[in-house]
Enzyme design. Sequence first.
Site, PDB file in Angstrom:
ATOM      1  N   LYS A   1       0.839  -1.198   0.000  1.00  0.00           N
ATOM      2  CA  LYS A   1       0.000   0.000   0.000  1.00  0.00           C
ATOM      3  C   LYS A   1       0.874   1.246   0.000  1.00  0.00           C
ATOM      4  O   LYS A   1       1.917   1.278   0.661  1.00  0.00           O
ATOM      5  CB  LYS A   1      -0.923  -0.016   1.225  1.00  0.00           C
TER       6      LYS A   1
ATOM      7  N   SER B   1      -9.980   1.725   2.451  1.00  0.00           N
ATOM      8  CA  SER B   1      -9.048   2.472   1.622  1.00  0.00           C
ATOM      9  C   SER B   1      -7.980   1.618   0.944  1.00  0.00           C
ATOM     10  O   SER B   1      -7.369   2.059  -0.021  1.00  0.00           O
ATOM     11  CB  SER B   1      -8.355   3.554   2.454  1.00  0.00           C
TER      12      SER B   1
ATOM     13  N   SER C   1     -10.257  -0.550   6.647  1.00  0.00           N
ATOM     14  CA  SER C   1      -9.610  -0.340   5.352  1.00  0.00           C
ATOM     15  C   SER C   1      -8.867  -1.542   4.778  1.00  0.00           C
ATOM     16  O   SER C   1      -8.463  -1.512   3.618  1.00  0.00           O
ATOM     17  CB  SER C   1      -8.636   0.836   5.434  1.00  0.00           C
TER      18      SER C   1
END
Lengths: 113, 510
Positions: B92, B167, B191
Amino acid sequence: MVIETVFYATIFSMVTIKELEHLATLARIKLTEEDKASLVKEFDSILSYVDQLKKVDVDIEGSARVGAVKNAVRDDAAMQTSAEDRERLLDEAPDREGDFVAVKKIIAQDIKI
Amino acid sequence: MKIDLKNLTIIKAHDHLVKGDFTAVELAMEYINEIKSKNADINAYLEVFGDALESAGEADKKIADAKARAKSGNGSLGVEVPLLTGIPCGIKDNILIKGHIASASSKMLEDYHATYDATVISKLKTEGVVFLGRTNMDEFAMGGSTENSAFGPTRNPHDTSRVAGGSSGGSAAAVAMDGALFTLGSDTGGSIRQPASFCGVVGLKPTYGAVSRYGVMAMGSSLDQIGPIGKTVTDCEIVFNAIRGQDQKDGTTISPDTYKKSSKSSKASSVEDSGKRPVIGVPRHFLGGDGIDPAVLKVFNDSLESLKKKGYEIRDIVLPNISYSLMVYYIVMPAEVSANMARFDGVRFGLHKDGKNGIEDYFESRRAGLGREVVRRILLGTYVLSSGYYDAYYNRANAVRRMITEDFNKAFESVDVIATPTAPSPAFKVGEKTNDPVAMYLEDIFTVTANLTGMPALSVPCGMATKDASKDADVSGGRKADLPVGLQLTARHADEATLFRVGKELLGEL
């Protein structure tokens, strides 16, 4: 009744434009007029949702804590950074002079001390 | 041999690498080709690293060295090669890899190069993991659909008209499209778990403090955790074991002893020792609202039924204050966001825009660098922390947060794991919720509790919800859409083991 409710919501927003401008100044964020208008509406919908918490019967004294986690702190002592790491860090600064991060002058010239 | 990415797991890949069926370079190449053919539609990756094949080459060398040592009789091969050596992964974009860009999908950090490795990255480097690239996300991890990325939304590999969740949408989609064997995400309110649910993969939010956060960009510091996303529960367990552990550089790190005493004193904690099946609690009273999609509830109930048939006891539990969780979260989180985002000032790193003077520089830089949702949360946080509102909002939220944690602790006196759906709906359409912040926030209704309590939670794919044009307005042109549904398991602090056990049962990995 319905008309009254709508009227109330339009006139008495939970946050005024003026308050929003103050928050934006505190947070150092520039807002356009358009931003402000939509943010006032969004604040209303978010705050009226979280406002339901006000009806909870709870003692608000006491500190925030997550599980059994305790703050882990290191000794307050200077740590060595390699010249290479220092260079990498300084390189990310938008503006630098030698080994310093450069910023604009903070004290204006016309202010006499 | 031909590499079957779809059915590959970490253990299978490891066995093939050690046996020499294919090399780490060949494996990485296969993934990079897959990314090249699919990423234009999915947008899971923001960048594929130019040095990925080079590090795969280093992994091959490690494996060859271990083989040579084994041949000369010094130690067995299985012990010498760590499970993750040569395994390709995606990271990420809010986790720092030294020398690579880490933008958090924000214009603010578009050109920022990480100056050091996050602890999780150092640990994975030691294992010999191959970093394929950085994955897309909502800007600074603020969002539930990856539509808040400054670099375009990530689309769901199961249906590209829908979101991947967020997210960590890029990380979940990357695994689902066979663009990595595993990925790392971060989870502040769901997330990791919600995008894992939307994309039909497994995602773990570990116990608060179990995985070091040194080198991940802070969003809500009392909530954030880094965790793995993978195709199987076993894969997530392997990665979790590789990245966990106490770290001097993390101010909220936990030690193996932190939860030892408390788990011994609780009644039902001897599951692991006794070999008994964990008891599963379900807060039925919280699952009845009209916000929850009936198709999700059906898949959830079917999964519970299958566990019951396998001999698991399912017990109704009551969590009296759980309905306040999301409200607490949407006070505590923005408050912490407003503090954490103050560092982006255009002075030390990141985007700089010139204003008339020093203070104008801040206003201009933050205006140009930060997106709408980020600005909204900063202002909301500034509001709830401002004088006159602090007690009414922030202190009250923290008090209710304590009540919710006590509710969970109490429930865990009679059950070992708590099951809910991961998200109230399957993946929604791109653009469907972008103009309604509260509707988007409701996505987190089942996931925020684990962040508020600091307890570990796992999302496991448990079936598909069928949507068709006859009853679902969001399916057009007579098409049918089969969308993954995730089941979320929450356990006591530091009891990831029980999550893995029940998760493996659900996915047939036992």
